[in-house]
Write an enzyme that holds these catalytic residues in place. Structure first.
Site, short mmCIF file in Angstrom:
data_model
loop_
_atom_site.label_atom_id
_atom_site.label_comp_id
_atom_site.label_asym_id
_atom_site.label_seq_id
_atom_site.Cartn_x
_atom_site.Cartn_y
_atom_site.Cartn_z
CG HIS A 132 111.35 -8.58 55.41
ND1 HIS A 132 110.21 -8.18 56.07
CD2 HIS A 132 111.02 -8.64 54.09
CE1 HIS A 132 109.23 -8.02 55.20
NE2 HIS A 132 109.69 -8.28 53.99
CD GLU A 133 113.61 -8.11 51.33
OE1 GLU A 133 113.12 -8.89 50.50
OE2 GLU A 133 113.00 -7.12 51.77
CD GLN A 166 108.96 -8.91 48.31
OE1 GLN A 166 110.15 -8.69 48.50
NE2 GLN A 166 107.99 -8.18 48.85
CB CYS A 206 106.01 -7.00 53.53
SG CYS A 206 106.48 -8.14 52.22
CG LEU A 207 107.77 -3.31 48.75
CD1 LEU A 207 108.78 -3.30 47.62
CD2 LEU A 207 107.10 -1.96 48.91
N GLY A 231 113.84 -3.19 50.56
CA GLY A 231 114.36 -4.46 50.11
C GLY A 231 113.33 -5.12 49.22
CG HIS A 242 110.17 -12.04 51.00
ND1 HIS A 242 108.81 -12.22 50.89
CD2 HIS A 242 110.34 -10.76 51.43
CE1 HIS A 242 108.18 -11.11 51.25
NE2 HIS A 242 109.09 -10.22 51.59
#
Length: 176
Positions: free
Chosen positions: A144-145, A59, A102-103, A54, A148
């Protein structure tokens, strides 16, 4: 197993924890045009290039309420899509603590509690309403997304020793 699709998007650099854009609530999307379509293509390209499941727009440095995803649910079904102006309307069921990454915190994974079921409502790139429901890993991804886009990272949900360990690891990371 996530599918890695090709596409026309441009890979953009991922922002890492410490970037102020990751801690700022994103703005709603108001224009549903070719620029939005290109941004979503770029988000998919960036997510796939970094082996993500995701990716939220902030990000890659864009403060708009959009995320893309490509992940499996607890029945092994793959879900691929995007949500514009998402709202997490349901997060319920059993709380499961599982490793999460997480990226924006590359290389780090910590046991993170998430609900086993989640529902997100929003619109697609044309402005048409949509509702996305997930269980298992996909529910984790949806939570999670959407976090963000509110300026939160998964480490913000950690408590006690897990939070201390995560913050120590962030301070020691070569990207921080």
């Amino acid at each position: 197993m996530r599918r890695r699709r090709g596409g026309t998007g441009t890979v953009r650099p991922i922002r890492y924890m410490g970037d102020p854009g990751l801690r700022t609530e994103c703005d709603p999307v108001r224009s549903f045009d070719d620029d939005l379509r290109r941004l979503i293509d770029d988000m998919f390209a960036s997510m796939y290039a970094n082996d993500g499941a995701g990716l939220a727009a902030n990000q890659i440095g864009v403060s708009l309420q959009i995320f893309v995803y490509d992940c499996d649910d607890d029945a092994g079904r793959n879900h691929v899509g995007h949500v514009v102006n998402p709202v997490l309307v349901t997060a319920d069921g059993e709380t499961v603590s599982d490793d999460e990454g997480c990226l924006s915190l590359p290389g780090l994974r910590f046991p993170t509690p998430r609900y086993g079921h989640a529902v997100v409502e929003g619109v697609d790139m044309t402005g048409a309403p949509l509702r996305v429901e997930g269980t298992g890993y996909f529910a984790r991804c949806l939570q999670h997304e959407t976090g963000h886009l509110k300026g939160r990272l998964y480490v913000d949900t950690l408590q006690g020793d897990a939070r201390k360990a995560a913050l120590r690891a962030v301070r020691a990371a070569d990207w921080s």
